[in-house]
Motif scaffolding. Structure first.
Motif, PDB file in Angstrom:
ATOM      1  N   TYR A  31     -13.038   8.281 -12.022  1.00  0.00           N
ATOM      2  CA  TYR A  31     -12.124   7.301 -12.630  1.00  0.00           C
ATOM      3  C   TYR A  31     -11.371   6.553 -11.534  1.00  0.00           C
ATOM      4  O   TYR A  31     -11.434   6.928 -10.346  1.00  0.00           O
ATOM      5  CB  TYR A  31     -11.152   7.995 -13.599  1.00  0.00           C
ATOM      6  CG  TYR A  31     -10.282   9.042 -12.979  1.00  0.00           C
ATOM      7  CD1 TYR A  31     -10.735  10.351 -12.862  1.00  0.00           C
ATOM      8  CD2 TYR A  31      -9.003   8.744 -12.512  1.00  0.00           C
ATOM      9  CE1 TYR A  31      -9.931  11.328 -12.288  1.00  0.00           C
ATOM     10  CE2 TYR A  31      -8.198   9.711 -11.943  1.00  0.00           C
ATOM     11  CZ  TYR A  31      -8.668  11.001 -11.836  1.00  0.00           C
ATOM     12  OH  TYR A  31      -7.885  11.958 -11.258  1.00  0.00           O
ATOM     13  N   GLY A  32     -10.655   5.480 -11.966  1.00  0.00           N
ATOM     14  CA  GLY A  32     -10.041   4.550 -11.029  1.00  0.00           C
ATOM     15  C   GLY A  32      -9.269   5.165  -9.869  1.00  0.00           C
ATOM     16  O   GLY A  32      -9.582   4.908  -8.706  1.00  0.00           O
ATOM     17  N   TYR A  33      -8.270   5.996 -10.192  1.00  0.00           N
ATOM     18  CA  TYR A  33      -7.429   6.518  -9.112  1.00  0.00           C
ATOM     19  C   TYR A  33      -8.221   7.421  -8.165  1.00  0.00           C
ATOM     20  O   TYR A  33      -8.018   7.402  -6.953  1.00  0.00           O
ATOM     21  CB  TYR A  33      -6.227   7.290  -9.695  1.00  0.00           C
ATOM     22  CG  TYR A  33      -5.222   7.616  -8.628  1.00  0.00           C
ATOM     23  CD1 TYR A  33      -4.338   6.647  -8.180  1.00  0.00           C
ATOM     24  CD2 TYR A  33      -5.189   8.873  -8.030  1.00  0.00           C
ATOM     25  CE1 TYR A  33      -3.436   6.920  -7.173  1.00  0.00           C
ATOM     26  CE2 TYR A  33      -4.287   9.158  -7.025  1.00  0.00           C
ATOM     27  CZ  TYR A  33      -3.413   8.172  -6.600  1.00  0.00           C
ATOM     28  OH  TYR A  33      -2.538   8.443  -5.590  1.00  0.00           O
ATOM     29  N   LEU A  90     -14.641  -3.405 -11.080  1.00  0.00           N
ATOM     30  CA  LEU A  90     -15.207  -2.436 -12.029  1.00  0.00           C
ATOM     31  C   LEU A  90     -15.555  -3.111 -13.360  1.00  0.00           C
ATOM     32  O   LEU A  90     -16.586  -2.810 -13.979  1.00  0.00           O
ATOM     33  CB  LEU A  90     -14.227  -1.283 -12.272  1.00  0.00           C
ATOM     34  CG  LEU A  90     -14.023  -0.308 -11.109  1.00  0.00           C
ATOM     35  CD1 LEU A  90     -12.847   0.624 -11.381  1.00  0.00           C
ATOM     36  CD2 LEU A  90     -15.290   0.509 -10.857  1.00  0.00           C
ATOM     37  N   MET A  91     -14.700  -4.031 -13.780  1.00  0.00           N
ATOM     38  CA  MET A  91     -14.960  -4.745 -15.041  1.00  0.00           C
ATOM     39  C   MET A  91     -16.226  -5.580 -14.932  1.00  0.00           C
ATOM     40  O   MET A  91     -17.034  -5.641 -15.855  1.00  0.00           O
ATOM     41  CB  MET A  91     -13.765  -5.654 -15.387  1.00  0.00           C
ATOM     42  CG  MET A  91     -12.540  -4.891 -15.822  1.00  0.00           C
ATOM     43  SD  MET A  91     -11.078  -5.911 -15.802  1.00  0.00           S
ATOM     44  CE  MET A  91     -11.142  -6.567 -17.437  1.00  0.00           C
ATOM     45  N   TYR A  96     -10.095  -2.915 -10.073  1.00  0.00           N
ATOM     46  CA  TYR A  96     -10.337  -3.052 -11.511  1.00  0.00           C
ATOM     47  C   TYR A  96     -11.132  -4.302 -11.912  1.00  0.00           C
ATOM     48  O   TYR A  96     -12.065  -4.175 -12.721  1.00  0.00           O
ATOM     49  CB  TYR A  96      -9.030  -2.900 -12.300  1.00  0.00           C
ATOM     50  CG  TYR A  96      -8.580  -1.464 -12.225  1.00  0.00           C
ATOM     51  CD1 TYR A  96      -9.241  -0.481 -12.949  1.00  0.00           C
ATOM     52  CD2 TYR A  96      -7.568  -1.063 -11.353  1.00  0.00           C
ATOM     53  CE1 TYR A  96      -8.888   0.858 -12.832  1.00  0.00           C
ATOM     54  CE2 TYR A  96      -7.209   0.268 -11.239  1.00  0.00           C
ATOM     55  CZ  TYR A  96      -7.877   1.231 -11.980  1.00  0.00           C
ATOM     56  OH  TYR A  96      -7.542   2.551 -11.850  1.00  0.00           O
ATOM     57  N   PRO A  97     -10.804  -5.488 -11.361  1.00  0.00           N
ATOM     58  CA  PRO A  97     -11.661  -6.633 -11.704  1.00  0.00           C
ATOM     59  C   PRO A  97     -13.118  -6.385 -11.285  1.00  0.00           C
ATOM     60  O   PRO A  97     -14.040  -6.768 -11.995  1.00  0.00           O
ATOM     61  CB  PRO A  97     -11.043  -7.794 -10.901  1.00  0.00           C
ATOM     62  CG  PRO A  97      -9.639  -7.392 -10.686  1.00  0.00           C
ATOM     63  CD  PRO A  97      -9.652  -5.904 -10.549  1.00  0.00           C
ATOM     64  N   SER A 154      -6.521  -2.604  -1.675  1.00  0.00           N
ATOM     65  CA  SER A 154      -5.383  -2.586  -2.593  1.00  0.00           C
ATOM     66  C   SER A 154      -5.858  -1.943  -3.901  1.00  0.00           C
ATOM     67  O   SER A 154      -6.907  -2.313  -4.442  1.00  0.00           O
ATOM     68  CB  SER A 154      -4.921  -4.022  -2.807  1.00  0.00           C
ATOM     69  OG  SER A 154      -4.314  -4.152  -4.035  1.00  0.00           O
ATOM     70  N   GLU A 155      -5.067  -0.983  -4.397  1.00  0.00           N
ATOM     71  CA  GLU A 155      -5.523  -0.173  -5.540  1.00  0.00           C
ATOM     72  C   GLU A 155      -5.914  -1.014  -6.760  1.00  0.00           C
ATOM     73  O   GLU A 155      -6.930  -0.774  -7.392  1.00  0.00           O
ATOM     74  CB  GLU A 155      -4.436   0.842  -5.919  1.00  0.00           C
ATOM     75  CG  GLU A 155      -4.183   1.824  -4.803  1.00  0.00           C
ATOM     76  CD  GLU A 155      -3.235   2.945  -5.190  1.00  0.00           C
ATOM     77  OE1 GLU A 155      -2.991   3.139  -6.389  1.00  0.00           O
ATOM     78  OE2 GLU A 155      -2.750   3.624  -4.262  1.00  0.00           O
ATOM     79  N   GLY A 156      -5.083  -2.023  -7.048  1.00  0.00           N
ATOM     80  CA  GLY A 156      -5.347  -2.843  -8.242  1.00  0.00           C
ATOM     81  C   GLY A 156      -6.601  -3.691  -8.118  1.00  0.00           C
ATOM     82  O   GLY A 156      -7.165  -4.123  -9.126  1.00  0.00           O
ATOM     83  N   SER A 157      -7.041  -3.932  -6.878  1.00  0.00           N
ATOM     84  CA  SER A 157      -8.175  -4.846  -6.677  1.00  0.00           C
ATOM     85  C   SER A 157      -9.495  -4.256  -7.151  1.00  0.00           C
ATOM     86  O   SER A 157     -10.472  -4.969  -7.315  1.00  0.00           O
ATOM     87  CB  SER A 157      -8.282  -5.248  -5.204  1.00  0.00           C
ATOM     88  OG  SER A 157      -8.637  -4.112  -4.441  1.00  0.00           O
ATOM     89  N   ILE A 193     -10.075   5.465  -5.583  1.00  0.00           N
ATOM     90  CA  ILE A 193      -9.210   5.047  -4.475  1.00  0.00           C
ATOM     91  C   ILE A 193      -9.059   6.202  -3.481  1.00  0.00           C
ATOM     92  O   ILE A 193      -9.171   6.017  -2.259  1.00  0.00           O
ATOM     93  CB  ILE A 193      -7.824   4.592  -5.021  1.00  0.00           C
ATOM     94  CG1 ILE A 193      -7.947   3.213  -5.671  1.00  0.00           C
ATOM     95  CG2 ILE A 193      -6.754   4.570  -3.946  1.00  0.00           C
ATOM     96  CD1 ILE A 193      -8.234   2.058  -4.719  1.00  0.00           C
ATOM     97  N   GLU A 194      -8.839   7.405  -4.003  1.00  0.00           N
ATOM     98  CA  GLU A 194      -8.676   8.582  -3.128  1.00  0.00           C
ATOM     99  C   GLU A 194      -9.932   8.812  -2.293  1.00  0.00           C
ATOM    100  O   GLU A 194      -9.871   9.085  -1.101  1.00  0.00           O
ATOM    101  CB  GLU A 194      -8.370   9.816  -3.974  1.00  0.00           C
ATOM    102  CG  GLU A 194      -6.954   9.845  -4.511  1.00  0.00           C
ATOM    103  CD  GLU A 194      -6.642  11.130  -5.269  1.00  0.00           C
ATOM    104  OE1 GLU A 194      -5.509  11.608  -5.161  1.00  0.00           O
ATOM    105  OE2 GLU A 194      -7.537  11.619  -5.991  1.00  0.00           O
ATOM    106  N   THR A 253      -8.886  -9.362   3.138  1.00  0.00           N
ATOM    107  CA  THR A 253      -9.035  -9.364   1.680  1.00  0.00           C
ATOM    108  C   THR A 253     -10.325 -10.069   1.293  1.00  0.00           C
ATOM    109  O   THR A 253     -11.077  -9.593   0.448  1.00  0.00           O
ATOM    110  CB  THR A 253      -7.824 -10.076   1.026  1.00  0.00           C
ATOM    111  OG1 THR A 253      -6.646  -9.463   1.514  1.00  0.00           O
ATOM    112  CG2 THR A 253      -7.861  -9.980  -0.482  1.00  0.00           C
ATOM    113  N   LYS A 311     -13.689  -8.297  -0.517  1.00  0.00           N
ATOM    114  CA  LYS A 311     -14.172  -8.675  -1.851  1.00  0.00           C
ATOM    115  C   LYS A 311     -15.682  -8.503  -1.948  1.00  0.00           C
ATOM    116  O   LYS A 311     -16.200  -8.036  -2.953  1.00  0.00           O
ATOM    117  CB  LYS A 311     -13.771 -10.118  -2.167  1.00  0.00           C
ATOM    118  CG  LYS A 311     -12.409 -10.185  -2.796  1.00  0.00           C
ATOM    119  CD  LYS A 311     -12.041 -11.577  -3.214  1.00  0.00           C
ATOM    120  CE  LYS A 311     -10.630 -11.574  -3.798  1.00  0.00           C
ATOM    121  NZ  LYS A 311     -10.076 -12.893  -3.932  1.00  0.00           N
TER     122      LYS A 311
END
Lengths: 113, 251
Positions: free
Chosen positions: A26-28, A51-52, A48-49, A43-46, A31-32, A5, A9
């Motif tokens: 876009y986000g999903y 990208l922000m 977004y921070p 990890s998929e959610g990781s 990941i693909e 992890t 980062k």
């Protein structure tokens, strides 16, 4: 797992820039695309921070468009600044990966002797 | 269609970010983006545990860290909060024609309002970040609400034992106070885009209205007070149920 992890980062920003550089996405979908290259450990959610942060630093621009899912979907495009950052990142990565490979190869050769 | 866990996660994230002082539009943008992602992921058979990194708390914190705090909104919303609280606590005595002010109340009111605000923010942040169940949140909300109300009642009634009021509202003054309070409730309804800002005080002040205008016994007033609380509770539950159904229908 924790080590991976931490390692990811630092790498994720460059990889996401490379994915967005291929065209508006876009986000999903990111990941693909990452998974197509073997990034199953992300990890998929990781994303977004990251990208922000890239949006704050003007490396990417975003636009909201209607999606078949219901809520609006946020699409990302790379900016000129983002392209410069990606080129810079690729150069740094090449240098770093060569150094790490050289070290590991050297260790492995010694182990084999 | 999202699972209940995912819906709760998105709702909690929104509350956590808003109570952390983040910009409303940015919060909407990020929660919509995550909702879209969760819908796609769940379509592909993934659970929320596989999607978020670490615990939900870690995920919320990592998103919060990347967002700027919207100090302008905080400064804009503060007076609305203080005016709203003030209207709730002076409307009752004004209807009963008992409105008066002493120095303790003038100093204590902003302090207790600020304490109340901190308690509510703490509760909302804690409950959203730690994904409290509705029961636990409701119970803690009731305790927090009762504690803050008790502090205000103590201030409004208790202070009269120590100092004399420097202002007693005349009939005209009383009418002006009532009109101002009504204007605040209506403005709050427009600002928050919810009618509860009107019907909650309307039901809450029924007993005060009876006390002033109708010649009824004290026991009857107590009964009416209890009935008005029960009515508020029923209306709140109904409005929660309706908004929950509406948000589910949207997804």
């Amino acid at each position: 797992m924790a080590t991976s992890t931490q390692m990811l980062k630092g790498i994720l920003e460059g990889c996401l820039l490379a994915i967005i550089n291929r065209g508006e996405t876009y986000g999903y979908e990111m990941i693909e695309k990452l998974e197509e290259f073997g990034f199953y450990m992300v990890s998929e959610g990781s994303i977004y921070p990251v990208l922000m942060r890239m949006q704050k630093e003007s490396l990417v621009t975003t636009v909201m468009k209607a999606s078949p899912n219901g809520p609006n979907r946020k699409y990302y495009s790379i900016t000129e600044l983002g392209k410069d950052e990606l080129a810079d990142y690729q150069a740094r990565w090449k240098e770093l990966s060569q150094a790490v490979n050289a070290l590991f190869d050297n260790d492995n050769n010694k182990g084999g002797e | 269609m999202l699972t209940t866990r995912s819906i709760n996660f998105i709702d909690n994230l929104r509350i956590y970010l808003l109570t952390s002082g983040k910009n409303e539009n940015e919060v909407k943008e990020v929660t919509e983006e995550l909702r879209d992602h969760l819908i796609e992921s769940e379509k592909h058979g993934k659970s929320i545990d596989e999607i978020i990194e670490g615990t939900p708390e870690d995920c919320m914190d990592s998103i919060k860290l990347e967002m700027k705090t919207d100090y302008t909104s905080i400064v804009k919303n503060m007076p609305i909060y203080f005016l709203g609280v003030m209207a709730y606590f002076i409307m009752g005595p004004a209807i009963r024609e008992e409105f008066e002010l002493n120095m303790f109340q003038v100093i204590g009111f902003p302090i207790i309002s600020a304490i109340g605000l901190l308690i509510y923010i703490f509760l909302l942040q804690k409950s959203s970040k730690n994904q409290y169940s509705s029961k636990k949140f409701f119970l803690l909300g009731m305790i927090a609400g009762a504690s803050v109300t008790a502090l205000f009642i103590l201030l409004l009634l208790g202070s009269n034992f120590f100092v004399e009021p420097f202002y007693k509202a005349s009939p005209i003054g009383t009418s002006v106070i009532i009109v101002i309070c009504i204007a605040i409730f209506i403005s709050l309804a427009f600002w928050s885009k919810t009618f509860s800002a009107i019907w909650v005080p309307a039901l809450l002040f029924i007993p005060d209205y009876f006390y002033r205008f109708l010649n009824v016994k004290e026991e009857t007033i107590v009964m009416i007070s209890m009935a008005s609380f029960v009515l508020i509770f029923i209306f709140m539950m109904l409005s929660l149920l309706i908004s929950h159904r509406l948000s589910k229908a949207k997804i």
